[in-house]
Design a protein around this motif. Structure first.
Motif, PDB file in Angstrom:
ATOM      1  N   LEU A   1       0.854  -1.175   0.000  1.00 57.58           N
ATOM      2  CA  LEU A   1       0.000   0.000   0.000  1.00 57.58           C
ATOM      3  C   LEU A   1       0.892   1.228   0.000  1.00 57.58           C
ATOM      4  CD1 LEU A   1      -2.546  -1.148   2.670  1.00 57.58           C
ATOM      5  CD2 LEU A   1      -3.103  -0.514   0.350  1.00 57.58           C
ATOM      6  N   ASP A   2       0.824   2.024  -1.035  1.00 58.08           N
ATOM      7  CA  ASP A   2       1.590   3.254  -1.064  1.00 58.08           C
ATOM      8  C   ASP A   2       0.767   4.311  -1.779  1.00 58.08           C
ATOM      9  OD1 ASP A   2       1.725   2.572  -3.720  1.00 58.08           O
ATOM     10  OD2 ASP A   2       3.780   1.835  -3.616  1.00 58.08           O
ATOM     11  N   HIS A   3       1.359   5.464  -2.005  1.00 56.56           N
ATOM     12  CA  HIS A   3       0.616   6.556  -2.628  1.00 56.56           C
ATOM     13  C   HIS A   3       0.089   6.148  -3.997  1.00 56.56           C
ATOM     14  CE1 HIS A   3       1.558   9.378   0.458  1.00 56.56           C
ATOM     15  NE2 HIS A   3       2.865   9.240   0.304  1.00 56.56           N
ATOM     16  N   SER A   4       0.934   5.487  -4.802  1.00 50.50           N
ATOM     17  CA  SER A   4       0.524   5.167  -6.170  1.00 50.50           C
ATOM     18  C   SER A   4      -0.619   4.167  -6.191  1.00 50.50           C
ATOM     19  CB  SER A   4       1.708   4.599  -6.954  1.00 50.50           C
ATOM     20  OG  SER A   4       2.145   3.389  -6.377  1.00 50.50           O
TER      21      SER A   4
ATOM     22  N   PRO B   1     -10.676  -0.119  12.386  1.00 49.70           N
ATOM     23  CA  PRO B   1     -11.284  -1.014  11.397  1.00 49.70           C
ATOM     24  C   PRO B   1     -12.580  -0.454  10.807  1.00 49.70           C
ATOM     25  CG  PRO B   1     -10.592  -2.242  13.332  1.00 49.70           C
ATOM     26  CD  PRO B   1     -10.446  -0.802  13.676  1.00 49.70           C
ATOM     27  N   TYR B   2     -13.368   0.234  11.620  1.00 52.86           N
ATOM     28  CA  TYR B   2     -14.620   0.816  11.126  1.00 52.86           C
ATOM     29  C   TYR B   2     -14.337   1.856  10.048  1.00 52.86           C
ATOM     30  CZ  TYR B   2     -18.692   3.897  11.035  1.00 52.86           C
ATOM     31  OH  TYR B   2     -19.746   4.686  10.631  1.00 52.86           O
ATOM     32  N   ALA B   3     -13.398   2.769  10.308  1.00 59.60           N
ATOM     33  CA  ALA B   3     -13.085   3.809   9.327  1.00 59.60           C
ATOM     34  C   ALA B   3     -12.505   3.209   8.061  1.00 59.60           C
ATOM     35  CB  ALA B   3     -12.122   4.823   9.940  1.00 59.60           C
ATOM     36  N   ALA B   4     -11.625   2.212   8.210  1.00 56.65           N
ATOM     37  CA  ALA B   4     -11.037   1.568   7.033  1.00 56.65           C
ATOM     38  C   ALA B   4     -12.103   0.848   6.219  1.00 56.65           C
ATOM     39  CB  ALA B   4      -9.950   0.585   7.470  1.00 56.65           C
ATOM     40  N   PHE B   5     -13.020   0.174   6.901  1.00 54.38           N
ATOM     41  CA  PHE B   5     -14.097  -0.527   6.206  1.00 54.38           C
ATOM     42  C   PHE B   5     -14.967   0.470   5.437  1.00 54.38           C
ATOM     43  CE2 PHE B   5     -18.168  -2.523   5.624  1.00 54.38           C
ATOM     44  CZ  PHE B   5     -17.892  -3.877   5.435  1.00 54.38           C
ATOM     45  N   CYS B   6     -15.329   1.572   6.079  1.00 49.61           N
ATOM     46  CA  CYS B   6     -16.148   2.585   5.404  1.00 49.61           C
ATOM     47  C   CYS B   6     -15.443   3.117   4.171  1.00 49.61           C
ATOM     48  CB  CYS B   6     -16.467   3.735   6.356  1.00 49.61           C
ATOM     49  SG  CYS B   6     -17.604   3.303   7.683  1.00 49.61           S
ATOM     50  N   PHE B   7     -14.141   3.354   4.291  1.00 55.47           N
ATOM     51  CA  PHE B   7     -13.390   3.855   3.142  1.00 55.47           C
ATOM     52  C   PHE B   7     -13.390   2.844   2.005  1.00 55.47           C
ATOM     53  CE2 PHE B   7      -9.314   3.680   0.895  1.00 55.47           C
ATOM     54  CZ  PHE B   7      -9.397   4.864   0.176  1.00 55.47           C
TER      55      PHE B   7
ATOM     56  N   TYR C   1      -8.798  -9.488   6.063  1.00 48.64           N
ATOM     57  CA  TYR C   1      -8.295  -8.488   6.994  1.00 48.64           C
ATOM     58  C   TYR C   1      -6.973  -8.920   7.604  1.00 48.64           C
ATOM     59  CZ  TYR C   1      -8.021  -5.827  11.365  1.00 48.64           C
ATOM     60  OH  TYR C   1      -7.610  -5.043  12.406  1.00 48.64           O
ATOM     61  N   SER C   2      -6.092  -7.936   7.818  1.00 46.45           N
ATOM     62  CA  SER C   2      -4.875  -8.152   8.591  1.00 46.45           C
ATOM     63  C   SER C   2      -4.493  -6.844   9.245  1.00 46.45           C
ATOM     64  CB  SER C   2      -3.730  -8.664   7.716  1.00 46.45           C
ATOM     65  OG  SER C   2      -3.226  -7.630   6.893  1.00 46.45           O
ATOM     66  N   GLU C   3      -3.783  -6.930  10.347  1.00 45.23           N
ATOM     67  CA  GLU C   3      -3.361  -5.729  11.068  1.00 45.23           C
ATOM     68  C   GLU C   3      -2.438  -4.868  10.216  1.00 45.23           C
ATOM     69  OE1 GLU C   3      -4.277  -4.467  13.900  1.00 45.23           O
ATOM     70  OE2 GLU C   3      -5.683  -6.073  14.408  1.00 45.23           O
ATOM     71  N   ASP C   4      -1.564  -5.505   9.432  1.00 48.46           N
ATOM     72  CA  ASP C   4      -0.649  -4.734   8.587  1.00 48.46           C
ATOM     73  C   ASP C   4      -1.411  -3.923   7.547  1.00 48.46           C
ATOM     74  OD1 ASP C   4       1.499  -5.737   9.966  1.00 48.46           O
ATOM     75  OD2 ASP C   4       1.903  -7.354   8.531  1.00 48.46           O
ATOM     76  N   LYS C   5      -2.384  -4.550   6.913  1.00 50.87           N
ATOM     77  CA  LYS C   5      -3.177  -3.819   5.921  1.00 50.87           C
ATOM     78  C   LYS C   5      -3.955  -2.684   6.580  1.00 50.87           C
ATOM     79  CE  LYS C   5      -3.825  -7.885   2.966  1.00 50.87           C
ATOM     80  NZ  LYS C   5      -4.809  -8.875   2.449  1.00 50.87           N
ATOM     81  N   LEU C   6      -4.480  -2.952   7.779  1.00 54.95           N
ATOM     82  CA  LEU C   6      -5.238  -1.910   8.474  1.00 54.95           C
ATOM     83  C   LEU C   6      -4.361  -0.709   8.771  1.00 54.95           C
ATOM     84  CD1 LEU C   6      -7.770  -0.918   9.987  1.00 54.95           C
ATOM     85  CD2 LEU C   6      -6.878  -2.073  12.021  1.00 54.95           C
ATOM     86  N   GLU C   7      -3.156  -0.945   9.285  1.00 60.14           N
ATOM     87  CA  GLU C   7      -2.288   0.173   9.652  1.00 60.14           C
ATOM     88  C   GLU C   7      -1.897   0.999   8.433  1.00 60.14           C
ATOM     89  OE1 GLU C   7      -1.641   1.297  12.618  1.00 60.14           O
ATOM     90  OE2 GLU C   7      -2.952  -0.302  13.371  1.00 60.14           O
ATOM     91  N   LYS C   8      -1.737   0.353   7.293  1.00 60.44           N
ATOM     92  CA  LYS C   8      -1.423   1.104   6.082  1.00 60.44           C
ATOM     93  C   LYS C   8      -2.639   1.869   5.576  1.00 60.44           C
ATOM     94  CE  LYS C   8       2.322  -1.972   4.656  1.00 60.44           C
ATOM     95  NZ  LYS C   8       2.815  -2.952   3.653  1.00 60.44           N
ATOM     96  N   LEU C   9      -3.811   1.282   5.739  1.00 63.14           N
ATOM     97  CA  LEU C   9      -5.029   1.970   5.303  1.00 63.14           C
ATOM     98  C   LEU C   9      -5.292   3.227   6.107  1.00 63.14           C
ATOM     99  CD1 LEU C   9      -7.463  -1.027   4.713  1.00 63.14           C
ATOM    100  CD2 LEU C   9      -6.868   0.705   3.026  1.00 63.14           C
ATOM    101  N   VAL C  10      -5.004   3.196   7.409  1.00 68.94           N
ATOM    102  CA  VAL C  10      -5.293   4.347   8.266  1.00 68.94           C
ATOM    103  C   VAL C  10      -4.045   5.177   8.541  1.00 68.94           C
ATOM    104  CG1 VAL C  10      -7.209   3.128   9.346  1.00 68.94           C
ATOM    105  CG2 VAL C  10      -4.953   3.041  10.415  1.00 68.94           C
ATOM    106  N   SER C  11      -2.980   4.917   7.810  1.00 73.81           N
ATOM    107  CA  SER C  11      -1.733   5.641   8.017  1.00 73.81           C
ATOM    108  C   SER C  11      -1.902   7.130   7.718  1.00 73.81           C
ATOM    109  CB  SER C  11      -0.640   5.055   7.115  1.00 73.81           C
ATOM    110  OG  SER C  11       0.502   5.881   7.116  1.00 73.81           O
TER     111      SER C  11
ATOM    112  N   GLU D   1      -7.467  11.918   5.135  1.00 75.66           N
ATOM    113  CA  GLU D   1      -8.500  12.880   5.512  1.00 75.66           C
ATOM    114  C   GLU D   1      -9.879  12.225   5.517  1.00 75.66           C
ATOM    115  OE1 GLU D   1     -10.041  17.007   3.606  1.00 75.66           O
ATOM    116  OE2 GLU D   1      -7.915  16.894   4.113  1.00 75.66           O
ATOM    117  N   ILE D   2     -10.102  11.292   4.620  1.00 73.40           N
ATOM    118  CA  ILE D   2     -11.378  10.572   4.594  1.00 73.40           C
ATOM    119  C   ILE D   2     -11.496   9.676   5.820  1.00 73.40           C
ATOM    120  CG2 ILE D   2     -12.800   8.962   3.264  1.00 73.40           C
ATOM    121  CD1 ILE D   2     -11.321   9.908   0.766  1.00 73.40           C
ATOM    122  N   ILE D   3     -10.406   9.012   6.182  1.00 78.96           N
ATOM    123  CA  ILE D   3     -10.391   8.197   7.396  1.00 78.96           C
ATOM    124  C   ILE D   3     -10.721   9.064   8.607  1.00 78.96           C
ATOM    125  CG2 ILE D   3      -8.932   6.821   8.917  1.00 78.96           C
ATOM    126  CD1 ILE D   3      -9.608   5.324   6.397  1.00 78.96           C
TER     127      ILE D   3
END
Length: 906
Positions: free
Chosen positions: A202-205, A352-358, A377-387, A394-396
């Motif tokens: 998960l990165d900017h691109s 997780p709620y904010a990431a799911f909504c996004f 779901y995984s914790e690593d993916k979650l942390e990158k989603l809400v990073s 801003e959406i998160i």
């Protein structure tokens, strides 16, 4: 037919693909390709316009300029990365760094200029050459583009309906909504979602691919919410309070629901921990709301004041306003100590709620199987989603912001209620939506290949299929039911009591296969099945005959008439002379429904789809035993098996054996197992908080339920029309026990008025046996009838007497002008039922209605229940304030005498 042309975008490489997608140079790919050196005039993408022909080209020109400038603004913020190929024209003003520092998120989403905002019209697909780039840098777009309401109706601005002097009953009759995608006239080809399954990091691109293709992101958001019918007891007068609750109502608060479903039910919540954005009071978001936004709020109140709830428009308007306020005060709120404390206490479910909504809004579906690498779901993916470094941070944060304000607002209301001695009663739905945060984060806690429902009962003779998965109790027990304990702890922040919806589910649940569309062919879980050895000892051996649909030619001719040959050739295959079975593509209820839809689209059906589907479902349900899908040597008797043709065609010995085993399975052998199951799970709930627990114990009640509830101190529910005693048609409120809540109706059934009008013969029996009148009952529930029934419940020994506001309004004729059938909140037999009910009486009018207030106050006083303070002195319940038995009998006789006339008030 219109032809697809192309509009040239200078930063996109040439592609020869015929698929409708935009190839962006930083998109991860399975095949390497050299960087493009083609002049920018030859770079293409597809842009479709839903605009009037006369203005298409002019507005296309404006759109391409806007798209060009705003996408370049994003690309400028994206540093070049080693190993990525960029076209020579790729705009980049920053020097290339091997390890670029994290960038602040750009202002997202991109917005469409006002000049292009027009109503959809016939499709026109146009083409033009890319105009020169505008002056650089372009002005930044607003942080959030407002979501335009999709309808012109919204709930009445005054959402609290109530009664003063005793309490004010607040009915927030708002529920499920779905904001549909609105591209405001423009459709841009998407990067194919399959690409995401190949993305390893998960990165900017990563997300910029979709931002480039979906530059109207927030205009395209899909937001789905659940609000069952929240009802709150509230006393707005600071000089008055309540000694203890007189009567109360359920208040349901939960997260958003599946945006792909039209159902509005308290069981389809997006999260069991989150509060729903539809409860948000936008006026209270800030003390410094600009006058422009205040005017927008007032205008929306007037526009959206309709008879029923318009969920889409309501949610769109509230979110639009909330985003505008968020854009102005986000830094102030997000950096405040209050928000940081809230975030710290709720971080476990909030992220997780904010990431799911996004992700739900991003992929335009809550079905996570369509989310590519995010399906699991995984914790690593979650942390990158809400990073904080993500483009969409801003959406998160916006989802954090909304939950924070919902928490503040409900906490304030709950604290006010407690000071007044008013009880807020929460609701604990038995199920969790299949596409929810909880099933995404904790899939091991749910049996995702099953569906929950209820066997045939008072509500539906064919059973109910609620659609959400059953619980994996074995897995939940490994951490002592931590998910349940956290859920109850969260509820206790706001509520003093709560209702356990379908408490029978903690003893056993009616489990259906996920391919079932109805609720008839299910089994209880847990339960002790019938083993193949047990059946063989009883002389039952033809298991295929008993467990597969029993379809004879005579049955087809009887059900389908002349159309039986069409049914036989389309849906069935002959396996023996005059005997049939379903084809592979329609051997389940959902497959049947799907094939019928295909046939209807092809105009192949000779009769109505609904009738044909009912008959085909009847065929598929014509079985005697249900084979366990996990162990083919275990069987379960089909509910009401004696009603099936399959059973009726058996020999007498088989019938007698199966009837005995049926009774044993449903009413004998499971009792101890179900008791033990409830004693493992229910105490965990009860010990998780100090809230008073009430159990909804309606339906097919095993004999072990009430002893367990009594042992655990659980309060039961009594509805007069659904008595627990099998030999009674109508319950007797005067015989209810203290540990009960009594009510004439509830949100899951018709109101008192509607029930009175539904069945003439039943109405006559109630009038004669309960009201003890020999006259003819009125066709409608006149105020005298409502008064009699409500008084019965006030005077019941039950701890609580609860009345839907609709039933209280029936005490006065002027409030009964609305058709009674429109007052029902929920239809439990229909999982897609919209909870659209709105009370037609305003709070202001009820405050001024002294007659209704006095009527209810007198009922309370006569019953001996507690009264509010008046003039700073407590009104004590005394023998003087309670009608004597003689007075009560006199009133009943007086009413009976008035009803013996040939012509009655109708």
């Amino acid at each position: 037919m219109a032809t697809t042309h192309h509009m040239k975008l200078p930063w996109l490489p040439t592609t020869t693909h015929t698929t409708r997608r935009t190839e962006l140079p930083w998109l991860p790919s399975t095949t390497a390709r050299p960087p493009s050196t083609t002049p920018h005039n030859n770079h293409h993408t597809t842009l479709s316009f839903r605009l009037p022909p006369r203005t298409a080209l002019a507005k296309l020109d404006a759109a391409t300029r806007c798209l060009d400038s705003q996408l370049d603004a994003l690309l400028l913020r994206l540093p070049r990365r080693p190993g990525h190929h960029y076209p020579p024209q790729f705009p980049c003003s920053a020097p290339i760094q091997p390890s670029p520092a994290p960038l602040p998120p750009p202002p997202l989403p991109l917005s469409l200029p006002p000049s292009l905002e027009s109503t959809p019209s016939p499709m026109l697909i146009a083409s033009t050459t890319m105009p020169p780039l505008p002056a650089w840098p372009p002005p930044p777009p607003p942080p959030f583009a407002p979501i335009q309401p999709q309808s012109t109706t919204l709930p009445r601005p005054t959402t609290l309906m109530g009664l003063v002097s005793i309490v004010v009953v607040s009915l927030l009759a708002i529920s499920n909504l779905h904001v549909s995608s609105d591209c405001r006239g423009i459709t841009i080809p998407r990067v194919r979602k399959e690409h995401f399954s190949r993305c390893e990091e998960l990165d900017h691109s990563f997300f910029l691919n979709f931002y480039a293709a979906k530059w109207l992101y927030f205009r395209n958001t899909n937001l789905h919410s659940l609000i069952p019918s929240p009802i709150l007891i509230w006393d707005p007068d600071s000089n008055q309070g309540l000694q203890k609750p007189i009567f109360s109502f359920f208040l349901f608060v939960s997260g958003g629901a599946d945006p792909q479903s039209s159902a509005t039910s308290r069981c389809t919540s997006l999260s069991v921990f989150a509060l729903h954005p539809l409860y948000l009071r936008v006026q209270a978001l800030s003390k410094n709301i600009p006058e422009e936004i205040k005017k927008e709020i007032e205008k929306a109140k007037q526009q959206l004041d309709g008879k029923d709830v318009d969920y889409e428009a309501t949610m769109a308007t509230k979110l639009s306003i909330a985003k505008k306020v968020f854009a102005q005060e986000k830094d102030l709120i997000l950096n405040s100590s209050s928000f940081k404390e809230f975030f710290s206490e709720n971080e476990g479910w909030l992220k997780p709620y904010a990431a799911f909504c996004f992700l739900r809004d991003f992929f335009e579906t809550s079905d996570r199987t369509q989310w590519g690498c995010f399906a699991h779901y995984s914790e690593d993916k979650l942390e990158k989603l809400v990073s904080k470094d993500s483009l969409h941070y801003e959406i998160i944060c916006f989802h954090y912001y909304v939950q924070y304000h919902l928490h503040l607002q409900l906490s304030e209301a709950a604290e006010y209620a407690r000071k007044k001695g008013v009880i807020l009663k929460g609701d604990l739905p038995i199920g969790v939506d299949r596409n929810s945060v909880d099933t995404w984060v904790y899939p091991n806690l749910f049996r995702m290949n099953t569906s929950t429902g209820a066997p045939p009962d008072y509500f539906d003779k064919n059973g109910q299929n609620w659609g959400f998965p059953t619980y994996n109790w074995e897995e939940m027990s490994k951490d002592n039911y931590g998910w349940w304990r956290a859920r109850l702890t969260q509820m206790a922040k706001y509520f003093t009591a709560y209702r356990i919806d379908h408490i029978l589910g903690f003893f056993r649940i009616w489990e259906l296969p996920d391919h079932a569309a109805t609720g008839l062919v299910g089994k209880f879980r847990p339960s002790i099945p019938l083993s193949q050895e047990e059946l063989e000892r009883e002389g039952i051996w033809d298991f295929n005959r008993l467990s597969y649909p029993y379809i004879k030619r005579e049955l087809l001719q009887e059900k389908f008439g002349d159309a039986w040959t069409f049914v036989a050739t389309t849906f069935l295959k002959e396996i023996d002379k005059n005997f049939y079975e379903f084809k592979e593509d329609c051997n389940t209820e959902k497959k049947i429904a799907s094939k019928l839809k295909t046939c209807a689209e092809s105009s192949l059906l000779l009769e109505s789809v609904d009738k044909l589907q009912r008959n085909l479902f009847d065929l598929s349900q014509n079985i005697v035993l249900i084979r366990d899908p996990e162990d083919p040597r275990k069987f379960y008797p089909r509910f009401n098996l004696e009603d099936t043709i399959s059973f009726q065609d058996l020999d007498d010995h088989s019938k007698n054996v199966l009837k005995r085993l049926y009774h044993d399975y449903y009413f004998c052998r499971q009792e101890n197992l179900w008791r033990q199951n409830a004693l493992k799970t229910l105490p965990v709930l009860l010990n998780s908080s100090d809230m008073l627990a009430c159990g909804e114990d309606l339906g097919l009640i095993p004999s072990c339920v009430h002893p367990v509830m009594q042992e655990l101190g659980l309060v039961g529910l009594r509805i007069q029309r659904m008595p627990n005693e099998p030999d009674l048609e109508f319950g007797i409120p005067s015989k209810y026990s203290y540990m009960t809540v009594c009510a004439p109706s509830c949100h899951d059934c018709s109101t008192l008025r509607a029930w009175w009008e539904e069945d003439e013969e039943r109405r006559l029996r109630f009038f004669k046996n309960v009201m003890e009148s020999d006259g003819l009952p009125p066709d409608q529930c006149v105020p005298e009838v409502a008064h009699f029934v409500i008084r019965q419940h006030f005077e019941a020994p039950s701890m609580w007497a609860i009345f839907p506001l609709q039933d209280l309004l029936a005490l006065k004729e002027e409030y009964t002008t609305r058709p009674a059938t429109e007052e029902t909140i929920n239809d439990p037999t229909n999982p897609k039922h919209y909870w659209r009910f709105r009370v037609h009486v305003t709070l202001e009018s009820l405050i001024k209605d002294n007659d209704l207030q006095t009527t209810i106050k007198d009922l309370v006083g006569w019953s001996g229940r507690s009264l509010p303070k008046e003039d700073d002195s407590e009104i004590e319940a005394s023998p003087v304030s309670v009608l004597s038995a003689a007075e009560a009998l006199s009133e009943k006789q007086k009413f009976a005498s008035t009803t013996e006339k040939p012509v009655l008030v109708k």
